[in-house]
Design a protein around this motif. Sequence first.
Motif, mmCIF file in Angstrom:
data_model
loop_
_atom_site.group_PDB
_atom_site.id
_atom_site.type_symbol
_atom_site.label_atom_id
_atom_site.label_comp_id
_atom_site.label_asym_id
_atom_site.label_seq_id
_atom_site.Cartn_x
_atom_site.Cartn_y
_atom_site.Cartn_z
ATOM 1 N N ILE A 79 0.913 -1.288 -0.050
ATOM 2 C CA ILE A 79 -0.074 0.184 0.246
ATOM 3 C C ILE A 79 0.984 0.841 -0.152
ATOM 4 N N HIS A 120 -1.488 6.930 0.236
ATOM 5 C CA HIS A 120 -2.468 6.179 0.372
ATOM 6 C C HIS A 120 -3.149 5.922 2.268
ATOM 7 N N LYS A 121 -1.442 5.712 3.062
ATOM 8 C CA LYS A 121 -1.663 5.236 3.805
ATOM 9 C C LYS A 121 -1.919 6.318 5.113
ATOM 10 N N LYS A 122 -1.795 7.779 4.119
ATOM 11 C CA LYS A 122 -1.559 8.764 5.004
ATOM 12 C C LYS A 122 -3.459 9.272 4.808
ATOM 13 N N ILE A 123 -3.823 8.890 3.793
ATOM 14 C CA ILE A 123 -4.685 9.595 3.500
ATOM 15 C C ILE A 123 -5.921 8.730 4.536
ATOM 16 N N VAL A 124 -5.889 7.916 4.294
ATOM 17 C CA VAL A 124 -6.504 6.362 5.274
ATOM 18 C C VAL A 124 -6.628 7.295 6.976
ATOM 19 N N LEU A 125 -5.302 7.092 7.249
ATOM 20 C CA LEU A 125 -5.605 7.606 8.639
ATOM 21 C C LEU A 125 -6.156 9.254 8.644
ATOM 22 N N ASP A 126 -5.555 9.908 7.421
ATOM 23 C CA ASP A 126 -6.610 11.159 7.990
ATOM 24 C C ASP A 126 -7.508 11.088 7.987
ATOM 25 N N ARG A 127 -8.202 10.304 6.914
ATOM 26 C CA ARG A 127 -9.972 10.438 7.753
ATOM 27 C C ARG A 127 -9.841 9.859 8.478
ATOM 28 N N ILE A 128 -9.754 8.640 9.136
ATOM 29 C CA ILE A 128 -9.638 8.463 11.122
ATOM 30 C C ILE A 128 -9.906 9.652 12.033
ATOM 31 N N TYR A 163 -19.974 7.675 11.310
ATOM 32 C CA TYR A 163 -19.652 6.463 11.430
ATOM 33 C C TYR A 163 -21.356 5.354 10.959
#
Length: 73
Positions: free
Chosen positions: A40, A44-52, A60
């Motif tokens: 990955i 892409h990891k950064k986008i997911v972590l930012d969204r979280i 949710y």
Amino acid sequence: MLQYIHDQNGNTSGVFIPMEEWNKLKNQYHIIDEPIDFVIPEWHKKIVLDRIATAKPADYIDADDFFKQLALN
């Protein structure tokens, strides 16, 4: 010949498939028998972590509700 594997309670927990049968299944269903290296990307990891990090509880949805919505579509 298939051989069934049973747990200590007598429940079937697995199946032994001879190599000849396994090779037939791989060819018929195009099964990949080797691990796939998938990385990955960091962006892409950064986008997911930012969204979280920025998500609010209202963002949710309950898993059961999600699957019910999927079934309706």
